[in-house]
Structures are given as structure tokens and as C-alpha cells.
Design an enzyme around this catalytic site. Sequence first.
Site, PDB file in Angstrom:
ATOM      1  N   GLY A  56       4.978   0.581   8.447  1.00 17.91           N
ATOM      2  CA  GLY A  56       3.943   1.381   8.211  1.00 17.91           C
ATOM      3  C   GLY A  56       3.104   1.545   9.981  1.00 17.91           C
ATOM      4  CB  ILE A  57       0.756   4.440  11.467  1.00 13.39           C
ATOM      5  CG1 ILE A  57       0.780   4.895  12.343  1.00 13.39           C
ATOM      6  CG2 ILE A  57      -0.583   3.747  10.733  1.00 13.39           C
ATOM      7  CD1 ILE A  57      -0.227   6.547  12.092  1.00 13.39           C
ATOM      8  CB  ALA A  58       0.032  -0.362  13.019  1.00 15.98           C
TER       9      ALA A  58
ATOM     10  CB  THR B  79       2.007   4.457   6.744  1.00 10.60           C
ATOM     11  OG1 THR B  79       1.420   3.874   7.452  1.00 10.60           O
ATOM     12  CG2 THR B  79       2.295   6.197   7.696  1.00 10.60           C
TER      13      THR B  79
ATOM     14  CB  ALA C 175      -1.676   8.982   5.068  1.00  9.87           C
TER      15      ALA C 175
ATOM     16  CD  GLU D 155     -10.223  13.411   6.067  1.00  7.11           C
ATOM     17  OE1 GLU D 155     -10.621  12.282   6.584  1.00  7.11           O
ATOM     18  OE2 GLU D 155      -9.302  13.852   5.759  1.00  7.11           O
TER      19      GLU D 155
ATOM     20  NE  ARG E 132     -12.596   7.623   2.525  1.00  5.46           N
ATOM     21  CZ  ARG E 132     -11.775   7.348   3.072  1.00  5.46           C
ATOM     22  NH1 ARG E 132     -11.547   5.876   3.490  1.00  5.46           N
ATOM     23  NH2 ARG E 132     -11.072   8.353   3.317  1.00  5.46           N
TER      24      ARG E 132
ATOM     25  CG  HIS F 291      -8.845   3.835   0.097  1.00  2.00           C
ATOM     26  ND1 HIS F 291      -7.692   4.972  -0.284  1.00  2.00           N
ATOM     27  CD2 HIS F 291      -8.939   5.412   0.804  1.00  2.00           C
ATOM     28  CE1 HIS F 291      -7.096   5.481   1.051  1.00  2.00           C
ATOM     29  NE2 HIS F 291      -8.347   5.520   1.276  1.00  2.00           N
TER      30      HIS F 291
ATOM     31  NE  ARG G 131     -10.379   3.185   6.353  1.00  2.00           N
ATOM     32  CZ  ARG G 131      -9.118   3.959   5.755  1.00  2.00           C
ATOM     33  NH1 ARG G 131      -9.859   5.437   6.386  1.00  2.00           N
ATOM     34  NH2 ARG G 131      -9.338   4.654   4.691  1.00  2.00           N
TER      35      ARG G 131
ATOM     36  CB  SER H 171      -7.108   4.156   8.279  1.00  2.00           C
ATOM     37  OG  SER H 171      -5.940   5.576   7.273  1.00  2.00           O
TER      38      SER H 171
END
Length: 704
Positions: A80-82, A111, A114, A200, A389, A455, A491, A496
Site C-alpha cells: 500500500g502507500i506505506a 490504499t 481510499a 471532512e 467518526r 473501517h 483516527r 491514514s
Amino acid sequence: MLFGCFAMGRPALARPPTKFDGRVTRTRNGRNGHALRKGGRDAAAPLLIPVACFSSSSPGASSSCPMEVVGCDVLILGSGIAGLTCALEVAKDKDLSVALVTKGAIAEGSTRHAQGGIAAVLGGEDSDSLERHIEDTVSAGAFLNDLQAVETMVEEGPSLVRELIRLGVDFTREASKEREKGSESRTVQQSQPTLHLGMEGGHSRARVVHAKDSTGKAVELRLVEAARAMENVAIYEHAFAVDLIHSPASSLPGKSTASKGTVCLGADVACLRTGKGLRFIASAATVLATGGAGQLYPSTTNPRVATGDGIAMAFRAGAEVASMEFIQFHPTTLYEPPKQRIAASADHSEEGTVFLVSEAVRGAGGALVNANRENFMKSYDSRAELAPRDIVARGIFEEMQKTNEKCVYLDATNMAASGSEGNVWEQFPLISSECKARLGLDISRDLCPVVPAQHYTCGGVQTDINGEASNVSGLFAIGEVAHTGVHGANRLASNSLLEGLVFGKRAAKAGVSRALRQKENPFHKSTLEMASQIPPSPLWFNPENGSLPSSSLPSPLSELRRVMWEHAGIVRSDEGLHLGLKKILLLSDHIRRLCVVEKSEQTRTPFDVELANMVLVAELVLRGAMMRKESRGLHFNVDHPKPTESMNKVNAVTNTARNGGMMSRRAIEFKNQTEFLRQHGGNPVCSETKSDKQVAELTVNATH
């Protein structure tokens, strides 16, 4: 404290080492499962070493499976992105080799799914600042964040977003124009044309950079392209990491018998497409970037591969795992009757995965209403739809119980009517098209049915500011699998992807530094030789079984998901948590018998290993929730409905006796937290919302 059976580790070294040359892999991209070796050894003549079998720990085991030993400087599990950010940063040093291992296709992780974007202070509006982003993050996290980690993420994030822009990520832009005062979205000048920033939940300013409503997909595409172009990055797709290779520090060459702690040396991987077993020996660092554990729940926005593998592997290796009670439920996922959900899925392995409706829709003006078209969120929190959230999810949960309805509705029709944000279909093409395809709804005209669903996993492997595991040398964790402390008890939206960027890069730099130090270690080569002879995990299976179904999987998996939703869902209770843990421990014994004891290496499948991982992570979630005798952020317990000062700390657990099933607990109190609370007037003890008071009066009825 006694712990379940899947906290077990490896048997002791069973035989003297076979010679291993210790040389690292020199890679060419695209040769999945094959790589050219530095020093002249190529893929046509792989180094095969039979690894000792685990018969002493697994009665069902029969014969050992030959493994090809693959050396590398840095091993990254996850794409993923990480993981991709980490790989690209390490690969800048052309003298280092990177092995990137991913359980599915390279772009199959979370990712890609998202929608919202990446939160970052990019300028363009004087009223926003790094300090405001930090405050919003800590406030959403119920003041349980590690302030140093939050500051690092917020301060280093903007430059990394600009790197993505230079990489070619097509973020949404628009021509500069005057906005009405109070608008919930804005534009920022970013080297012409302007870059659109969205609003958001939980944010005090519009600061979310996005690519319409498919941000993750746009970012993943460019990162994958860049990784495939790197000569010193080898990508292994459809490769299942079964367990980490680790050893007590005291048993390693050059170490004193009094040395404490554990050292991670790599991982055993089953290549499901080629049927090969690979033992990756990482010279410098093993990086977990495996994502979360959404598949523990019956409804999740996470993809099929999110089964908590990284958390389970790290815990079995002796790593600290923290804050597992904080499971985030996204307030708005598309509600589909079960039959329609299955019919809409082209792959029935995704039956538990639901479609996310980004809170960016609410940030752009969408409202939550009940079956009577009444806007109800104001009665739960003054921020209404833009509350964090955890508050919105509990508000929806209560509204569904009060009205005895299976969902509430997201009303985006007012956005189309006002025209303040343009056409809904233009802003949110993915969400609009999915609602049309799945339910025949036009969200610019029709109400969209939504429900909360799992989630994000806020807890994970406890790390330092560079992503290194707190008590396992050579092991790093980044992204959702990690607990860096940035998210606290909940979060903040769009933090994220930001976390993945920042800590992916920091872990890479730490890994490179570690690689340079290891080159000076005279005992390093003999340590790598020893690593090739450590027996495999009791969970190891023949990689040729990758395509086999598991007849034992559906029933235990369904039961696990039911238990987690009923007893560790949005609203919890002391009695429910104790009963849930009792059920999970019984299920753990049952799964061990089905998947380990009664099966051998030759009959076990990857689905069996995933199930073992999931039941272990489920136990960690329940134990974490039982330790927290308060309500804070994502953890709401009707028997302890308020936060308390005595619980203003993080609970971390460690598997201390790998074969005896024992667990130790450590409370972590962040030193910089008290000063932050004093300066900003934050007091989680007084932060109970209307939603919390009302939900506390409900009888928990988890029939989602």
C-alpha cells in the site's frame, strides 16, 4: 495472564546450520518469485535449503518443504502507500536491494479503496496552520495521541504530498475563484492551476487534497509505476507471508547469553502462483506494511486481504501490540440487503466487504436523515455531520435502534440544488456510479441508504518515531499495521494516507542507516547463515496448496465475525466483552484443532493460516477493550460511559512466553500529553457528547 493458543512461536533450532553465503539479492523488476543474485548466482540455479520441520510443535506435520533462500537488504511485506513509499525511499541507494512481498496483486490493498484524500496544510488560507491540524488530530483522538508523532506527521506531510504531485498524481484542481464566506471547501494556489482542498469530519479547516473520490487509486497507480521502474526493487505478488523469522538475541553470534530481546531476520513466504516456498533473509530490516484487520467483522470497507496477518506475526515474534480496542467504524457505508450485496460482488470472497461512501460527501454539504427525513445529528453533537467518526457512528447506531430501521440515509440532493459545489456526479463519480449500479439510485436526486461498518484498526505493533518495533530489533511497522501513536483513540479523517507517507519514509531512512551499521558488524554474516536454519512456523504450509479451498473455513469464520460484531462493535459492555472473549478462546481451540493439529504442512491452506491470524487478533481486540475501564474515542462501554484520568494511557501487551501462552501488559503514558492539554484546554474527562449519554442508556442490540 494466560493467552490463546495462536500466540505460539517456533520450536528451538533443531539442527546445525547449513552453509549460506550471506550475499544479498541483486534484483530486476518484474521477475516475480525469481531474482538475480549478486555474485553470479542467478534464478536458474536457486539456493535450496531444506528447512527443519515443526513436528515437535505440530503433531500433524509430516515432511519439511524445501525453501529457496532469498537474501535482501530490506524486506517489505505489503504494497500500500506505506510499503511502496518505504521501498522507493530505500531504493534511492542503488547499493541496497529491496524485496517487496504482497499477499495479493500489488494494488489489492486498502490504499486503492481510499476515497477521501490526504490531510495536509498546504497554504493558501491564512486561517489554517500546522498547529490547527495538530489540534484537530489530537481532539479527534480523545487526547490519547503521542504528540511527538502527531507533530512529526503534520510537519513532514505537506512536502511528501508535493512529492506525489511531482510523481504525477492527478489531484483534483480548479481555476482560482472567489468563494463565499463560510464555504466548506476551498482552493489553494499550488503552482497553477489551483489545487482543490475538501472538508471532512473533525477538521476545523478544509485541508484534504484529493483526486475526486478515488484518491487512493490515483496515488497507488503512480507509486506502483515508480516501484516497477526501480532496478533494485524485486516485487513478489500473490506471496503469502506466513511468519517472521526471529531469534532470541542471546543465541546470535557475537551476543552475550545475557542479551535481552528478540531479533527479526526476515520472513517465510509461500508463493501461491508458483507453488514455491521462499525464506527471505533481510540483512538490515524487515518492514511490516500489511494493513489492518477489517475481515474480523461481518461488514468492513477493507479488502479481502485485510486479515490482521502483520499484527499476528509480530505478536508471535514477541513484539508489543498496543491500543487494539480502538476499532474505527466508518459512519457511512452503502446499505445493501444481503442478497443484493452478494449479487453485486463479482468475487464472492469479497462478500464481507461493503462500499464506502466518503465523508467528503458530508463535508461538501450532504446531510444525514432518518426514515422520516429528519436531520438527527444535531441532537448528538453540535458539529452534526462533521463531528469525528466515532461520534457520528454512535449517533447513527442509536438512531437505527430508536427507529428500528436497518439504515439511515445520506441526503446529497441539496448539493445539486444549491449548485455551490457543482454537479454531484462530477465531484463524486465513483460513489455516484456505484450507487447507481448497485441500487439503481441517483444520489443527486435520491436518498442514499447508509450504515456504519468496520473501517480502520487504530491499534497495532508499537513503534518508535521511525517505525521500529519497540522490543524486536530489525522489525519495523508502518501504516495501519502499526501503532505510532498518531491516531490516539480515534483516527481523524484522511490522516491514514498521510501517516503511510510520513512513516514509510522515516522507516526507510532508519532501515538504510541500519544497513550501513550492519556492514561493519563482523558477526553479521554468521547471523544470516544461522537464520537459514531456524525451523519454520507451526503454521507453515505447502505453497502448492494456495489454490485449494478450505472446507473448515466458512463456519468458524462466520462465528468469529458474529462474535466480534456482537461483543466488540460500536457499543460494548463489561458482560459482553467477557462473554466475547470466552467465545473467542473456545473458537481459538477449535481453529487450532481444525487448521493445525488435524492438518499437516501438506494439507494446510493459506485460508487456515488467515483464520489462525484473525482469531489471535480478535483476542487482542477483546483483551484491550477489557483493560480499558472507561469510554474514550472509538471504545464505548455502557458500563463505563465517561473517560477517566486514570486511563489516560495506552495499553500495550506482549507475548512473553511463546509456548506457555502468557501475556504481559505495559501502560504507556506520553510525556508531552499533559502539557498539550494544559495549553489547549483539552480535557477528555469532560468531553462526553450528547451521543455518549444517550447511547449509554441503550440496551446493546448488535444485529447489523
